[in-house]
Design an enzyme around this catalytic site. Structure first.
Site, PDB file in Angstrom:
ATOM      1  N   HIS A  66     -90.030 -34.252-117.893  1.00  0.00           N
ATOM      2  CA  HIS A  66     -90.553 -34.589-119.107  1.00  0.00           C
ATOM      3  C   HIS A  66     -88.300 -33.883-118.482  1.00  0.00           C
ATOM      4  O   HIS A  66     -87.307 -34.767-118.835  1.00  0.00           O
ATOM      5  CB  HIS A  66     -90.728 -34.139-119.774  1.00  0.00           C
ATOM      6  CG  HIS A  66     -89.605 -33.864-121.616  1.00  0.00           C
ATOM      7  ND1 HIS A  66     -89.414 -32.651-121.534  1.00  0.00           N
ATOM      8  CD2 HIS A  66     -89.490 -34.773-122.217  1.00  0.00           C
ATOM      9  CE1 HIS A  66     -88.730 -32.688-122.863  1.00  0.00           C
ATOM     10  NE2 HIS A  66     -88.741 -34.176-123.097  1.00  0.00           N
ATOM     11  N   GLU A  69     -86.561 -36.465-116.772  1.00  0.00           N
ATOM     12  CA  GLU A  69     -85.770 -37.599-118.058  1.00  0.00           C
ATOM     13  C   GLU A  69     -84.373 -37.414-118.193  1.00  0.00           C
ATOM     14  O   GLU A  69     -83.207 -37.724-118.142  1.00  0.00           O
ATOM     15  CB  GLU A  69     -87.136 -37.929-118.728  1.00  0.00           C
ATOM     16  CG  GLU A  69     -86.415 -39.103-119.600  1.00  0.00           C
ATOM     17  CD  GLU A  69     -87.415 -38.645-120.801  1.00  0.00           C
ATOM     18  OE1 GLU A  69     -85.868 -38.163-121.784  1.00  0.00           O
ATOM     19  OE2 GLU A  69     -88.748 -37.839-120.755  1.00  0.00           O
ATOM     20  N   HIS A  70     -84.202 -35.937-118.553  1.00  0.00           N
ATOM     21  CA  HIS A  70     -83.240 -35.312-119.340  1.00  0.00           C
ATOM     22  C   HIS A  70     -81.704 -35.266-118.941  1.00  0.00           C
ATOM     23  O   HIS A  70     -80.843 -36.090-118.877  1.00  0.00           O
ATOM     24  CB  HIS A  70     -83.563 -34.184-119.937  1.00  0.00           C
ATOM     25  CG  HIS A  70     -84.239 -34.371-121.808  1.00  0.00           C
ATOM     26  ND1 HIS A  70     -83.400 -33.390-122.565  1.00  0.00           N
ATOM     27  CD2 HIS A  70     -85.323 -34.575-121.983  1.00  0.00           C
ATOM     28  CE1 HIS A  70     -83.951 -33.406-123.500  1.00  0.00           C
ATOM     29  NE2 HIS A  70     -85.463 -34.412-123.840  1.00  0.00           N
ATOM     30  N   GLU A 141     -86.645 -28.878-128.705  1.00  0.00           N
ATOM     31  CA  GLU A 141     -87.637 -29.919-128.773  1.00  0.00           C
ATOM     32  C   GLU A 141     -88.274 -29.761-128.480  1.00  0.00           C
ATOM     33  O   GLU A 141     -89.235 -29.400-129.893  1.00  0.00           O
ATOM     34  CB  GLU A 141     -87.117 -30.969-127.405  1.00  0.00           C
ATOM     35  CG  GLU A 141     -87.917 -32.333-127.790  1.00  0.00           C
ATOM     36  CD  GLU A 141     -87.938 -32.761-126.762  1.00  0.00           C
ATOM     37  OE1 GLU A 141     -86.598 -32.800-126.330  1.00  0.00           O
ATOM     38  OE2 GLU A 141     -88.714 -34.083-126.322  1.00  0.00           O
TER      39      GLU A 141
END
Lengths: 423, 430
Positions: A66, A69-70, A141
């Site tokens: 993840h 991905e960012h 987040e």
């Protein structure tokens, strides 16, 4: 690119495998105003352990897929996000336990935007400074997710159901785990999994299939090397770890999810098992089946009640949940109904109706270019032909649904996760 | 796409968007009444009670069986707030006849089912069944109370309550939890009759069927509704804040703060000549990944996990919504306002303006690829008496928006109220 026709659905899919190993699927829909592209790698939150280039196992921190991905949106020339946003398209990405997908939709400049998408996803650019900054953003987040009862009730269920399988691990990781990520970690994971042979490109809308394939070939080059093999832990027992898990959060009413731990589909049976399992879900939980009305009328569930079948490499389960004043009572009733169905079988009329409804819902889903591309990508990774679903439906019998309920929906395969209101 | 609008009676209209591109057709019926505190609960509760059972399908199981038999027709109630109106709808999405396995028509039986659900409910002694009213009242109360679960939308909801407390706009479209719990069959039945009798009625269909076939189907399925009615639909649009900026702070057990800021657009709404400029201004300010709030406040200053803006095109509002650390409320607020000042002063590049225009055009064109969004846009316009079209004129105006137009739109935007949601231990987490 080779055309494949699906006359029952009035769809044609163009498919090709590039010399570099990338699979490309295109669903041409000239009547749509927009174009959609989805570029995905078979690499997600559960792929924490893989064999490195020297043959040794590499363990990576939770949340790295993840995080990657960012960070993929950073390029040497700045942010790809802004570059595409300047074209009026809003690229985005998400990470599931088994996949990371990047996508955009737009109504103009498709080829330029496709080039940008392919290039930023395939060309990593990380610095220690940008990684440190992202740790702050993702930390926020993660905390936002921790405030979300719907998110917490799911992971609490996964932890109760699974002893070893990494589906129990949070895709975004924890504030502590992502603190261990460095630019080197990201480069290593990118090298391991972002290779054309481990990826798929799906496009839909008013696009030219041959151009999509040509652009992908140009931007991605000829590297044919294979992706790193990942390990997901072995020997997951069929029983759940813990029957009941709960904690308190600021919710107005208890929130619950109950799960039945199933078995992953044999190779080539993924689509079939999915349709059978979704029908079994409907037989147990849908509003046209007897249990739903009974629970609803007793005030044990409300309109938030919903169910789904979840499958990932190495695990499969049925999940149902929503808000309830008494989640334990709901689970009891569900177990009773499953036992009855195992004993008496499924009402043939109900089964036929649910099949018809499930077929209609899948046809409806094809309205969405996003959903279609996502399904094509997922099916590619699973080795399935998604648009063959009308034929697969025809081959499914009531006894398939009964067999699945008999073997999966039992007490020792059931777990209940509850988020209760603060005292 | 071929569009046909027709008035079926005074206050009753039908819009058909004929297109072959979807695999389904979408039919909706909308009853619109003014949003009022005293009526809102009934308006929200009635469709839920109707959806429990009709005369021929008196319970949920039989009603669901009927929709399953229509290839999983997705029939359901919706309560929407549009400006200061409450829109009570039933929507039904059905697969196109071309995909029916038995080759039969699906639209007509689906419309008939929808008509029966809306107009011919399951009754007991001439009124709604007590058990349905009680359980749906309880469910509605739960829904109202569970608004707090999603802190992002809750912070916007609370902002609006504070900012528009003196306007009908702040009335919760779902009504009041206590009222929902105490609703009784006789009273609700009277409210139902009143709703059928006085509401403005809007029918919408998008799909492959011809307009004549749709009209005939609608006339047959909804005959009792097709009678003249006078239904004024209004929405007050205060151009400016009514006094100094107010700041309201709530404490809840959360780990991340929420900052929501409400602005008035200076009276600019959907049918104003300046609306295209407002759309572009919003995209540039906080409505895209290329916006000032995203680039400066979130990315550059790392002050927020998210920061975006949205507009209500009927009420003339702009709302900024963001997630911040408890310690950063003041800094984030300053940074958000500083970016608006930049736009007011015209300090943005042509590239930024072009990107914002492309974003808006993309979004407007993209909506035509979604049956649900098309329905929503058309119904919103019809409710407020704006003739729907193919969207081309608005897109053209958006493409012509100048830097000066954007600066002027930004100058008209004025801060009204600030809402902060913070943790129970104050700034301890920050």
């Amino acid at each position: 690119m080779v055309e494949r026709n699906y006359p029952a659905l009035r769809e044609t899919i163009w498919h090709g495998v590039l010399p570099n190993g990338l699979n490309v699927y295109v669903d041409r829909r000239p009547e749509y105003g927009k174009q959609f592209a989805f570029f995905a790698t078979r690499y997600g939150g559960m792929d924490l352990r893989f064999r490195g280039e020297d043959g040794e196992w590499v363990d990576t921190p939770q949340g790295v897929a993840h995080f990657l991905e960012h960070k993929m949106f950073d390029t040497q020339d700045g942010s790809a996000l802004q570059r595409m946003a300047a074209q009026g398209v809003d690229p985005n990405a998400y990470t599931t336990p088994s996949m990371t997908g990047y996508f955009f939709e737009g109504v103009q400049g498709f080829e330029d935007n496709l080039r940008t998408l392919l290039s930023f996803v395939s060309q990593p650019w990380f610095t220690d400074e940008s990684v440190a900054k992202e740790q702050g953003i993702i930390g926020q987040e993660i905390r936002m997710c921790e405030d979300d009862p719907g998110h917490e009730v799911y992971y609490q269920l996964m932890e109760a159901m699974y002893a070893k399988h990494p589906v129990r691990i949070r895709v975004a990781g924890t504030v502590e785990s992502i603190a261990q990520i460095t630019a080197d970690t990201l480069y290593q994971c990118h090298r391991a999994f972002y290779r054309p042979g481990n990826m798929v490109l799906c496009a839909a809308g008013d696009v030219d299939p041959e151009r999509v394939a040509a652009i992908a070939g140009e931007v991605l080059g000829q590297d044919r090397s294979a992706a790193a093999p990942a390990s997901h832990g072995e020997g997951e027992p069929s029983r759940v770890v813990q029957r009941y898990a709960q904690r308190a959060m600021p919710v107005s009413m208890p929130l619950f999810e109950l799960g039945f731990k199933g078995s992953p589909a044999p190779k080539g049976e993924g689509l079939r098992q999915r349709l059978v399992a979704e029908l079994a879900c409907d037989v147990l939980f849908s509003s046209s089946a007897p249990l739903y009305s009974r629970l609803y009328e007793q005030g044990l569930i409300n309109g938030s009640f919903d169910s789904s079948y979840d499958e990932l490499p190495g695990c499969a389960c049925l999940i149902a949940g929503g808000e309830s004043r008494d989640p334990r009572q709901v689970l009891d009733e569900v177990l009773k109904e499953a036992a009855r169905l195992a004993r008496e079988g499924i009402d043939p009329e109900l089964w036929d109706r649910l099949k018809k409804a499930a077929y209609g819902s899948m046809v409806r889903r094809l309205n969405s270019l996003d959903d279609t591309c996502f399904e094509l990508a997922q099916a590619h990774f699973d080795g399935e032909d998604y648009l063959s679903f009308p034929q697969v439906f025809q081959s499914i019998e009531r006894s398939d649904g009964e067999a699945l309920i008999r073997s999966w929906c039992t007490e020792d395969r059931a777990a209940l996760s509850v988020i209760r209101p603060l005292d | 796409m071929e569009q046909q609008w027709k008035q079926l009676a005074e206050g009753v209209e039908l819009l058909v968007n004929r297109t072959d591109k979807f695999k389904t057709g979408l039919l909706s019926v909308t009853l619109t009444v003014p949003l009022r505190r005293e009526d809102a609960t009934a308006g929200a509760l009635i469709p839920e009670v109707l959806y429990r059972g009709s005369k021929s399908y008196p319970d949920m199981e039989r009603l669901s069986a009927a929709t399953d038999g229509l290839y999983g027709a997705s029939l359901g109630p919706a309560v929407r707030q549009r400006g200061e109106s409450q829109c009570v709808s039933f929507l039904c999405s059905v697969i196109d006849d071309r995909y029916a396995l038995d080759g039969g028509a699906v639209l007509e039986p689906a419309a008939a089912l929808m008509g029966e659900v809306l107009l011919d409910p399951a009754v007991d002694q001439g009124v709604f069944r007590t058990d349905y009213v009680k359980s749906e009242g309880a469910n509605l109360a739960d829904r109202i109370r569970s608004r707090v679960n999603d802190k992002r939308s809750w912070s916007i909801f609370r902002l609006i309550q504070e900012m528009c407390g003196q306007e009908a706009y702040a009335v919760d479209k779902l009504g009041d939890a206590e009222e929902a719990l105490s609703a009784a069959p006789e009273g609700l039945w009277a409210d139902y009759q009143a709703l059928l009798g006085r509401a403005k009625v809007t029918f919408y269909y998008g799909g492959s069927a011809r307009p004549e076939r749709v009209e005939e189907t609608v006339r047959r399925a909804f005959a009792p509704l097709i009678s003249g009615r006078r239904a004024p639909v209004e929405c007050a649009v205060p151009a400016e804040p009514q006094g100094p900026v107010r700041t309201v702070t709530d404490e809840l057990d959360v780990t991340q703060g929420k900052l929501a800021m409400g602005f008035r657009t200076g009276g600019v709404t959907m049918d104003s000549p300046d609306y295209p400029a407002l759309l572009v201004c919003n995209a540039l300010y906080g409505g895209s990944a290329n916006s000032r709030l995203f680039l400066h406040v979130r990315e550059k200053l790392s002050l927020c996990y998210y920061a975006s803006s949205l507009i209500d095109k009927l009420k003339g509002l702009l709302v900024v919504s963001s997630g911040v650390e408890f310690g950063d409320f003041d800094r984030a607020q300053e940074a958000i306002l500083a970016q608006l000042d930049e736009l007011r002063a015209g300090r943005f590049t042509d590239d930024e303006r072009n990107a914002a225009i492309r974003t808006v055009v993309n979004s407007l064109r993209g909506r035509l690829d979604s049956q649900g969004q098309m329905e929503d846009d058309c119904v919103t316009k019809l409710v407020y008496g704006v003739q729907p079209d193919d969207g081309g004129a608005l897109i053209q105006s958006v493409e012509r928006v100048t830097a000066e137009d954007i600066a002027q739109a930004a100058q008209r935007i004025q801060l009204d109220t600030v809402y902060r949601l913070t943790g129970k231990e104050g700034a301890a987490h920050g």
